[in-house]
Design a protein around this motif. Structure first.
Motif, PDB file in Angstrom:
ATOM      1  N   ILE A   5       2.414   1.693  -3.468  1.00 45.82           N
ATOM      2  CA  ILE A   5       1.420   2.205  -4.416  1.00 45.82           C
ATOM      3  C   ILE A   5       1.097   3.668  -4.109  1.00 45.82           C
ATOM      4  O   ILE A   5       0.933   4.476  -5.020  1.00 45.82           O
ATOM      5  CB  ILE A   5       0.149   1.335  -4.414  1.00 45.82           C
ATOM      6  CG1 ILE A   5       0.463  -0.031  -5.035  1.00 45.82           C
ATOM      7  CG2 ILE A   5      -0.994   2.013  -5.176  1.00 45.82           C
ATOM      8  CD1 ILE A   5      -0.652  -1.041  -4.938  1.00 45.82           C
ATOM      9  N   GLY A   6       1.039   4.007  -2.825  1.00 48.27           N
ATOM     10  CA  GLY A   6       0.799   5.398  -2.434  1.00 48.27           C
ATOM     11  C   GLY A   6       1.897   6.326  -2.907  1.00 48.27           C
ATOM     12  O   GLY A   6       1.633   7.443  -3.358  1.00 48.27           O
TER      13      GLY A   6
ATOM     14  N   TYR B 206      -4.496   1.982  -3.960  1.00 50.33           N
ATOM     15  CA  TYR B 206      -4.041   2.344  -2.616  1.00 50.33           C
ATOM     16  C   TYR B 206      -5.186   2.215  -1.611  1.00 50.33           C
ATOM     17  O   TYR B 206      -5.039   1.638  -0.537  1.00 50.33           O
ATOM     18  CB  TYR B 206      -3.505   3.779  -2.644  1.00 50.33           C
ATOM     19  CG  TYR B 206      -3.189   4.378  -1.295  1.00 50.33           C
ATOM     20  CD1 TYR B 206      -1.938   4.199  -0.719  1.00 50.33           C
ATOM     21  CD2 TYR B 206      -4.119   5.151  -0.614  1.00 50.33           C
ATOM     22  CE1 TYR B 206      -1.636   4.771   0.513  1.00 50.33           C
ATOM     23  CE2 TYR B 206      -3.823   5.719   0.613  1.00 50.33           C
ATOM     24  CZ  TYR B 206      -2.583   5.520   1.170  1.00 50.33           C
ATOM     25  OH  TYR B 206      -2.295   6.082   2.389  1.00 50.33           O
TER      26      TYR B 206
ATOM     27  N   GLY C 176       1.353   6.715  -6.472  1.00 54.93           N
ATOM     28  CA  GLY C 176       0.208   7.617  -6.598  1.00 54.93           C
ATOM     29  C   GLY C 176       0.605   9.066  -6.378  1.00 54.93           C
ATOM     30  O   GLY C 176       0.151   9.963  -7.092  1.00 54.93           O
TER      31      GLY C 176
ATOM     32  N   CYS D 202      -3.905   4.522  -9.504  1.00 55.12           N
ATOM     33  CA  CYS D 202      -3.004   4.329  -8.359  1.00 55.12           C
ATOM     34  C   CYS D 202      -3.724   4.546  -7.034  1.00 55.12           C
ATOM     35  O   CYS D 202      -3.608   3.730  -6.109  1.00 55.12           O
ATOM     36  CB  CYS D 202      -1.806   5.270  -8.448  1.00 55.12           C
ATOM     37  SG  CYS D 202      -0.619   4.801  -9.700  1.00 55.12           S
ATOM     38  N   TRP D 203      -4.485   5.637  -6.931  1.00 48.84           N
ATOM     39  CA  TRP D 203      -5.136   5.932  -5.651  1.00 48.84           C
ATOM     40  C   TRP D 203      -6.282   4.979  -5.354  1.00 48.84           C
ATOM     41  O   TRP D 203      -6.574   4.691  -4.197  1.00 48.84           O
ATOM     42  CB  TRP D 203      -5.566   7.394  -5.591  1.00 48.84           C
ATOM     43  CG  TRP D 203      -4.391   8.253  -5.277  1.00 48.84           C
ATOM     44  CD1 TRP D 203      -3.722   9.072  -6.129  1.00 48.84           C
ATOM     45  CD2 TRP D 203      -3.697   8.338  -4.030  1.00 48.84           C
ATOM     46  NE1 TRP D 203      -2.658   9.656  -5.486  1.00 48.84           N
ATOM     47  CE2 TRP D 203      -2.618   9.227  -4.196  1.00 48.84           C
ATOM     48  CE3 TRP D 203      -3.869   7.744  -2.792  1.00 48.84           C
ATOM     49  CZ2 TRP D 203      -1.734   9.538  -3.165  1.00 48.84           C
ATOM     50  CZ3 TRP D 203      -2.985   8.053  -1.766  1.00 48.84           C
ATOM     51  CH2 TRP D 203      -1.939   8.938  -1.960  1.00 48.84           C
TER      52      TRP D 203
ATOM     53  N   ARG E 288       0.836  -1.211   0.000  1.00 48.72           N
ATOM     54  CA  ARG E 288       0.000   0.000   0.000  1.00 48.72           C
ATOM     55  C   ARG E 288       0.867   1.257   0.000  1.00 48.72           C
ATOM     56  O   ARG E 288       0.601   2.213  -0.735  1.00 48.72           O
ATOM     57  CB  ARG E 288      -0.916  -0.004   1.219  1.00 48.72           C
ATOM     58  CG  ARG E 288      -1.894   1.154   1.241  1.00 48.72           C
ATOM     59  CD  ARG E 288      -2.848   1.000   2.426  1.00 48.72           C
ATOM     60  NE  ARG E 288      -3.979   1.880   2.287  1.00 48.72           N
ATOM     61  CZ  ARG E 288      -4.206   2.934   3.068  1.00 48.72           C
ATOM     62  NH1 ARG E 288      -3.354   3.246   4.022  1.00 48.72           N
ATOM     63  NH2 ARG E 288      -5.276   3.676   2.889  1.00 48.72           N
ATOM     64  N   CYS E 289       1.906   1.246   0.804  1.00 52.12           N
ATOM     65  CA  CYS E 289       2.805   2.398   0.862  1.00 52.12           C
ATOM     66  C   CYS E 289       3.489   2.618  -0.489  1.00 52.12           C
ATOM     67  O   CYS E 289       3.585   3.750  -0.970  1.00 52.12           O
ATOM     68  CB  CYS E 289       3.835   2.210   1.970  1.00 52.12           C
ATOM     69  SG  CYS E 289       4.934   3.617   2.175  1.00 52.12           S
TER      70      CYS E 289
END
Length: 197
Positions: A11-12, A183, A15, A179-180, A8-9
């Motif tokens: 991808i963030g 996330y 993003g 992306c978001w 997640r981080c």
């Protein structure tokens, strides 16, 4: 095994990178505006809407509202500064009623977000309530931000030219939304998910 938080981080961060490209994609437009000292037929709507959206999402990501949302705060804080520069250039390079309209929109947005922050922080006593109130506003203003470039469609149709609707802005918006959404789905965040879906 890689943890969901690590994915997640990552991808963030991607993003945030795509969002930065999105925020910077109008730079050629604003260089042109600055050189000509005229906003020509460019609409301030996308930039004013994006500024409001960034202010709301910065509020959403604050630890007092929605803990552990540093990536949301950093990119929207950066976007806030960039959009404020764009809106300032619109103010400097527009005249008369157009200038007054942009100034009034800007003043209204700042007053509105300030009032929301004060009310939410003083009246909503849990993270869940604060996140819900500001998250719903984020979704509504996110819709406004993504719909604002549609105001340019009239000019595109009239002139039969996409000069006023850059492809880079459209592509950056698409990649950023993907992306978001990813996330938000990994560690489910309803408001970010709905905002980009």
């Amino acid at each position: 095994m890689v943890s969901p938080d690590t994915v997640r981080c990552a991808i963030g961060v991607i993003g945030n990178g795509t969002a930065l490209v999105l925020f910077l994609s109008p730079v050629p437009t604003f260089i042109r505006i600055w050189k000509k000292r005229s906003v020509e037929q460019y609409s301030p709507a996308p930039y004013v809407a994006t500024l409001l959206n960034c202010m709301i999402w910065v509020l959403y990501g604050l630890p007092l509202v929605h803990p552990n949302s540093m990536l949301v705060v950093t990119i929207n804080g950066t976007g806030l500064v960039i959009e404020l520069i764009y809106v300032t250039l619109f103010l400097l390079c527009s005249r008369g009623a157009a200038r007054r309209k942009v100034f009034l929109l800007l003043a209204t947005e700042v007053a509105f977000v300030g009032a929301v922050a004060i009310l939410v922080l003083s009246l909503a006593h849990t993270y869940e309530r604060r996140s819900m109130i500001v998250g719903i506003l984020g979704v509504l203003f996110g819709i406004g931000m993504y719909a604002a470039p549609l105001s340019v469609m009239k000019i595109v149709i009239q002139t039969k030219s996409v000069e006023y609707m850059p492809l880079s802005l459209s592509l950056a918006s698409l990649v950023n939304a993907i992306c978001w959404t990813a996330y938000a789905l990994i560690k489910f965040d309803l408001y970010i998910t709905v905002s980009y879906y």
